[in-house]
Design an enzyme around this catalytic site. Structure first.
Site, PDB file in Angstrom:
ATOM      1  N   HIS A 120      37.288  36.485  26.554  1.00 59.28           N
ATOM      2  CA  HIS A 120      37.704  35.249  27.125  1.00 59.28           C
ATOM      3  C   HIS A 120      38.849  35.265  28.059  1.00 59.28           C
ATOM      4  O   HIS A 120      39.538  34.447  28.475  1.00 59.28           O
ATOM      5  CB  HIS A 120      38.042  34.284  25.778  1.00 59.28           C
ATOM      6  CG  HIS A 120      36.678  33.912  25.055  1.00 59.28           C
ATOM      7  ND1 HIS A 120      37.105  33.607  23.897  1.00 59.28           N
ATOM      8  CD2 HIS A 120      35.524  33.923  25.282  1.00 59.28           C
ATOM      9  CE1 HIS A 120      35.632  33.417  23.318  1.00 59.28           C
ATOM     10  NE2 HIS A 120      34.782  33.424  24.208  1.00 59.28           N
ATOM     11  N   CYS A 149      52.292  28.418  43.118  1.00 59.33           N
ATOM     12  CA  CYS A 149      52.311  29.597  43.605  1.00 59.33           C
ATOM     13  C   CYS A 149      53.123  29.343  44.831  1.00 59.33           C
ATOM     14  O   CYS A 149      53.470  28.328  45.269  1.00 59.33           O
ATOM     15  CB  CYS A 149      50.575  29.845  43.977  1.00 59.33           C
ATOM     16  SG  CYS A 149      50.473  31.121  45.352  1.00 59.33           S
ATOM     17  N   GLY A 188      38.777  38.293  11.900  1.00 63.37           N
ATOM     18  CA  GLY A 188      39.731  37.452  12.115  1.00 63.37           C
ATOM     19  C   GLY A 188      39.059  36.273  13.178  1.00 63.37           C
ATOM     20  O   GLY A 188      39.570  35.790  13.896  1.00 63.37           O
TER      21      GLY A 188
HETATM   22  N1  APR Z   1      43.411  37.746   9.096  1.00 60.23           N
HETATM   23  C1  APR Z   1      42.308  37.505   9.400  1.00 60.23           C
HETATM   24  N2  APR Z   1      41.577  36.644   9.410  1.00 60.23           N
HETATM   25  C2  APR Z   1      42.382  35.271   9.461  1.00 60.23           C
HETATM   26  C3  APR Z   1      43.676  35.308   9.197  1.00 60.23           C
HETATM   27  C4  APR Z   1      44.439  36.557   8.951  1.00 60.23           C
HETATM   28  N3  APR Z   1      45.664  36.663   8.579  1.00 60.23           N
HETATM   29  N4  APR Z   1      44.211  34.045   9.182  1.00 60.23           N
HETATM   30  C5  APR Z   1      42.985  33.444   9.447  1.00 60.23           C
HETATM   31  N5  APR Z   1      41.881  34.173   9.633  1.00 60.23           N
HETATM   32  C6  APR Z   1      40.148  33.699  10.021  1.00 60.23           C
HETATM   33  C7  APR Z   1      40.150  32.378   9.677  1.00 60.23           C
HETATM   34  O1  APR Z   1      39.528  32.316   8.324  1.00 60.23           O
HETATM   35  C8  APR Z   1      38.966  31.936  10.750  1.00 60.23           C
HETATM   36  O2  APR Z   1      37.788  32.638  10.280  1.00 60.23           O
HETATM   37  O3  APR Z   1      40.538  33.707  11.432  1.00 60.23           O
HETATM   38  C9  APR Z   1      39.492  32.747  12.070  1.00 60.23           C
HETATM   39  C10 APR Z   1      40.075  32.197  13.124  1.00 60.23           C
HETATM   40  O4  APR Z   1      39.147  31.190  13.720  1.00 60.23           O
HETATM   41  P1  APR Z   1      39.417  30.438  15.032  1.00 60.23           P
HETATM   42  O5  APR Z   1      40.812  29.812  14.934  1.00 60.23           O
HETATM   43  O6  APR Z   1      38.081  29.711  15.224  1.00 60.23           O
HETATM   44  O7  APR Z   1      39.343  31.625  16.245  1.00 60.23           O
HETATM   45  P2  APR Z   1      38.222  32.336  16.788  1.00 60.23           P
HETATM   46  O8  APR Z   1      36.856  32.778  16.035  1.00 60.23           O
HETATM   47  O9  APR Z   1      38.907  33.477  17.773  1.00 60.23           O
HETATM   48  O10 APR Z   1      37.883  31.360  17.908  1.00 60.23           O
HETATM   49  C11 APR Z   1      36.567  31.674  18.869  1.00 60.23           C
HETATM   50  O11 APR Z   1      37.428  29.624  20.320  1.00 60.23           O
HETATM   51  O12 APR Z   1      38.459  28.043  21.050  1.00 60.23           O
HETATM   52  C12 APR Z   1      37.896  29.170  21.528  1.00 60.23           C
HETATM   53  O13 APR Z   1      38.411  30.429  22.986  1.00 60.23           O
HETATM   54  C13 APR Z   1      38.834  30.173  21.670  1.00 60.23           C
HETATM   55  O14 APR Z   1      38.523  32.686  21.645  1.00 60.23           O
HETATM   56  C14 APR Z   1      38.555  31.304  20.795  1.00 60.23           C
HETATM   57  C15 APR Z   1      37.306  31.058  20.212  1.00 60.23           C
END
Ligand code: APR
Length: 248
Positions: A120, A149, A188
């Site tokens: 991303h 800029c 995560g």
């Molecule tokens: N260790 C591991 N996992 C964790 C922890 C932790 N300490 N704390 C939270 N989580 C988990 C949550 O249970 C959840 O499943 O991390 C995940 C976070 O999910 P999101 O916030 O949706 O993040 P992500 O999956 O990276 O989102 C994907 O969505 O908004 C867009 O571009 C943004 O890259 C992002 C994409």
């Protein structure tokens, strides 16, 4: 859980082409909030109003003031946690080859992983909307909003907003690597955003073992993953490394 940690350590030690797919959860223990779930960024900001490219182009100052300014101050001081360091250790031990990350915080590179695909994009660089010049985010001050800029053009982070394409080179390389790996660690991520969340499906279809590390289950858990190591990424990675390379 201890049995699953032992099983996962055995699976990892038997692999040489491990790929990790990481999401915001791996950086939570570095003080960076996730997007979804408790305390998530999208609980405060509607992503379609603040993280869509059309919203940014319509009112860059609003997005800078509400979302990007806050991200910059958080990311400027964030440091890798045990989970990032654990993945870097798996690379130095020869088990892990590549990290495909959805994160834009640069913490995997800071932890020492040498092959990181920033699916991303990256928050480390800003681009000028007018002259396309790239400027290190660390050199951008928030005195003026939105930051500009030297040419007067407005700056945007080199992250992929909703409504934008994943950089084709990142997408095709991630698909190829996911199809060739022998084990994928999914750390995560809520696995709800495509096409990133399809990489574990490609890995599974290609015969790889898929192991999730997350305090909660995700749409992958009962469809694609071999098993879920339920817990915080830092704690789980520490437990895995202790099994894989017992303290001297
Ligand atoms: N260790 C591991 N996992 C964790 C922890 C932790 N300490 N704390 C939270 N989580 C988990 C949550 O249970 C959840 O499943 O991390 C995940 C976070 O999910 P999101 O916030 O949706 O993040 P992500 O999956 O990276 O989102 C994907 O969505 O908004 C867009 O571009 C943004 O890259 C992002 C994409």
């Amino acid at each position: 859980m201890a049995d699953l940690i032992k099983k996962a350590a055995g699976d990892i030690a038997a692999s040489r082409k491990i790929v990790a797919l990481t999401g915001a959860g791996i950086s939570v223990e570095s003080g960076i909030p996730p997007f979804r779930g408790k305390g998530g960024v999208w609980e405060k900001f509607d992503p379609m109003e603040y993280a869509h490219i059309d919203a940014f182009m319509r009112d860059p100052e609003k997005v800078w003031r509400a979302l990007i300014g806050e991200m910059k101050s958080t990311l400027d001081t964030a440091r890798p946690n045990d989970a990032h360091l654990g993945l870097a250790r798996l690379e130095s031990l020869g088990y892990l080859q590549t990290v495909i990350t959805q994160n834009v915080d640069g913490l995997h590179q800071m932890a020492g992983n040498s092959d990181v695909i920033e699916f991303h994009g990256s928050f480390a660089v800003m681009e000028c909307l007018e002259c396309r010049r790239e400027i290190d985010t660390a050199d951008v001050t928030l005195e003026e909003m939105p930051p500009k800029c030297m040419c007067g053009g407005i700056l945007r982070p080199a992250c992929i907003f909703f409504g934008e394409l994943i950089p084709p080179e990142h997408l095709t390389r991630s698909q190829a690597i996911s199809a060739r790996c022998d084990l994928m660690l999914v750390v995560g991520t809520s696995a709800v955003v495509q096409p990133a969340a399809f990489m574990p499906v490609i890995a599974k279809q290609s015969g790889a073992t898929v192991i999730e590390i997350n305090p909660e289950s995700t749409p992958l858990t009962h469809t694609t993953s071999d098993y879920l190591l339920k817990g915080r990424a830092g704690d789980v990675m520490n437990a895995l490394l202790q099994e894989i390379e017992p303290p001297a």
